[in-house]
Design a protein around this motif. Structure first.
Motif, PDB file in Angstrom:
ATOM      1  N   ILE A 176       0.862  -1.175   0.000  1.00 45.88           N
ATOM      2  CA  ILE A 176       0.000   0.000   0.000  1.00 45.88           C
ATOM      3  C   ILE A 176       0.899   1.225   0.000  1.00 45.88           C
ATOM      4  N   ARG A 177       0.743   2.056  -1.032  1.00 47.59           N
ATOM      5  CA  ARG A 177       1.511   3.296  -1.114  1.00 47.59           C
ATOM      6  C   ARG A 177       0.649   4.323  -1.812  1.00 47.59           C
ATOM      7  N   GLY A 178       0.888   5.580  -1.537  1.00 49.59           N
ATOM      8  CA  GLY A 178       0.086   6.620  -2.164  1.00 49.59           C
ATOM      9  C   GLY A 178      -1.036   7.084  -1.263  1.00 49.59           C
ATOM     10  N   ARG A 179      -2.227   7.215  -1.827  1.00 47.98           N
ATOM     11  CA  ARG A 179      -3.347   7.823  -1.118  1.00 47.98           C
ATOM     12  C   ARG A 179      -4.115   6.843  -0.244  1.00 47.98           C
ATOM     13  N   LEU A 180      -4.639   7.367   0.867  1.00 46.84           N
ATOM     14  CA  LEU A 180      -5.601   6.671   1.716  1.00 46.84           C
ATOM     15  C   LEU A 180      -6.908   7.446   1.614  1.00 46.84           C
ATOM     16  N   LEU A 181      -7.982   6.776   1.234  1.00 47.60           N
ATOM     17  CA  LEU A 181      -9.260   7.442   0.993  1.00 47.60           C
ATOM     18  C   LEU A 181     -10.368   6.787   1.810  1.00 47.60           C
ATOM     19  N   ARG A 182     -11.392   7.574   2.108  1.00 48.97           N
ATOM     20  CA  ARG A 182     -12.589   7.061   2.779  1.00 48.97           C
ATOM     21  C   ARG A 182     -13.757   7.117   1.811  1.00 48.97           C
ATOM     22  N   GLY A 183     -14.657   6.176   1.941  1.00 50.09           N
ATOM     23  CA  GLY A 183     -15.847   6.146   1.107  1.00 50.09           C
ATOM     24  C   GLY A 183     -16.847   5.161   1.663  1.00 50.09           C
ATOM     25  N   THR A 184     -18.008   5.081   1.019  1.00 49.96           N
ATOM     26  CA  THR A 184     -19.028   4.129   1.427  1.00 49.96           C
ATOM     27  C   THR A 184     -19.198   3.074   0.345  1.00 49.96           C
ATOM     28  N   VAL A 185     -19.504   1.873   0.764  1.00 52.18           N
ATOM     29  CA  VAL A 185     -19.660   0.757  -0.167  1.00 52.18           C
ATOM     30  C   VAL A 185     -20.911   0.980  -0.992  1.00 52.18           C
ATOM     31  N   ARG A 186     -20.756   0.976  -2.304  1.00 56.71           N
ATOM     32  CA  ARG A 186     -21.879   1.221  -3.219  1.00 56.71           C
ATOM     33  C   ARG A 186     -22.466  -0.097  -3.713  1.00 56.71           C
ATOM     34  N   SER A 187     -21.607  -1.010  -4.195  1.00 61.36           N
ATOM     35  CA  SER A 187     -22.100  -2.308  -4.655  1.00 61.36           C
ATOM     36  C   SER A 187     -21.030  -3.357  -4.453  1.00 61.36           C
ATOM     37  N   MET A 188     -21.483  -4.589  -4.313  1.00 58.15           N
ATOM     38  CA  MET A 188     -20.591  -5.730  -4.113  1.00 58.15           C
ATOM     39  C   MET A 188     -20.959  -6.840  -5.091  1.00 58.15           C
ATOM     40  N   LYS A 189     -21.216  -6.494  -6.335  1.00 55.96           N
ATOM     41  CA  LYS A 189     -21.676  -7.472  -7.311  1.00 55.96           C
ATOM     42  C   LYS A 189     -20.535  -8.258  -7.942  1.00 55.96           C
ATOM     43  N   MET A 190     -19.318  -7.734  -7.876  1.00 56.71           N
ATOM     44  CA  MET A 190     -18.174  -8.416  -8.474  1.00 56.71           C
ATOM     45  C   MET A 190     -17.535  -9.360  -7.468  1.00 56.71           C
ATOM     46  N   LYS A 191     -16.833 -10.342  -7.987  1.00 55.90           N
ATOM     47  CA  LYS A 191     -16.145 -11.282  -7.118  1.00 55.90           C
ATOM     48  C   LYS A 191     -14.876 -10.624  -6.570  1.00 55.90           C
ATOM     49  N   SER A 192     -14.766 -10.542  -5.260  1.00 45.72           N
ATOM     50  CA  SER A 192     -13.633  -9.970  -4.525  1.00 45.72           C
ATOM     51  C   SER A 192     -13.314  -8.528  -4.915  1.00 45.72           C
ATOM     52  N   THR A 193     -14.287  -7.801  -5.440  1.00 45.74           N
ATOM     53  CA  THR A 193     -14.132  -6.386  -5.771  1.00 45.74           C
ATOM     54  C   THR A 193     -15.421  -5.670  -5.420  1.00 45.74           C
ATOM     55  N   LEU A 194     -15.297  -4.463  -4.895  1.00 47.45           N
ATOM     56  CA  LEU A 194     -16.486  -3.671  -4.618  1.00 47.45           C
ATOM     57  C   LEU A 194     -16.319  -2.266  -5.174  1.00 47.45           C
ATOM     58  N   THR A 195     -17.430  -1.556  -5.260  1.00 47.92           N
ATOM     59  CA  THR A 195     -17.429  -0.188  -5.744  1.00 47.92           C
ATOM     60  C   THR A 195     -17.682   0.736  -4.569  1.00 47.92           C
ATOM     61  N   ILE A 196     -16.856   1.775  -4.460  1.00 50.41           N
ATOM     62  CA  ILE A 196     -16.947   2.722  -3.360  1.00 50.41           C
ATOM     63  C   ILE A 196     -17.334   4.078  -3.916  1.00 50.41           C
TER      64      ILE A 196
END
Length: 124
Positions: free
Chosen positions: A33-53
């Motif tokens: 992990i390098r670079g930016r740290l961001l906060r957000g809310t989970v929008r969708s979890m339709k993909m396998k092992s990936t989510l949209t924030i």
């Protein structure tokens, strides 16, 4: 630039005691992990092992001396340690190398929210 250690965000217990293998996991895999740290809310979890924030922010319009509401959707990889995530949860994500065509972030932490019956201030 400094590399963010897992001590600052805290390694989940499932990652320490679990037996899963995930090469894209920042706790057990080869991803730094390098670079930016961001906060957000989970929008969708339709993909396998990936989510949209979803990240909401205000954009300033100089001509009208006002702000407009805007948002961005970001795809992030989810390690098996965070399988109890659900839509609407606030999360902390960290930037890493490109993991796929759209994924450049990894979920590091689920931000705890105070469960209360009273109405809370919403950003928008």
């Amino acid at each position: 630039k400094a590399v963010v250690s897992t001590q600052s965000t805290g390694t989940p217990i499932e990652a320490i005691q679990g037996t899963y293998i995930d090469k894209k996991c920042p706790f057990t895999g080869d991803v730094a992990i390098r670079g930016r740290l961001l906060r957000g809310t989970v929008r969708s979890m339709k993909m396998k092992s990936t989510l949209t924030i979803r990240r909401d922010y205000l954009h300033y319009i100089k001509k009208y001396n006002r702000f407009e509401k805007s948002h961005k959707n970001i795809s992030a990889h989810v390690a098996p340690a965070f399988l109890d995530l659900k839509q609407g949860d606030p999360v902390l994500i960290g930037q890493c190398r490109p993991l796929s065509m759209t994924v450049r972030f990894n979920v590091l932490k689920v931000i705890a929210t105070a469960a209360s019956d009273k109405k809370k201030f919403a950003k928008f």
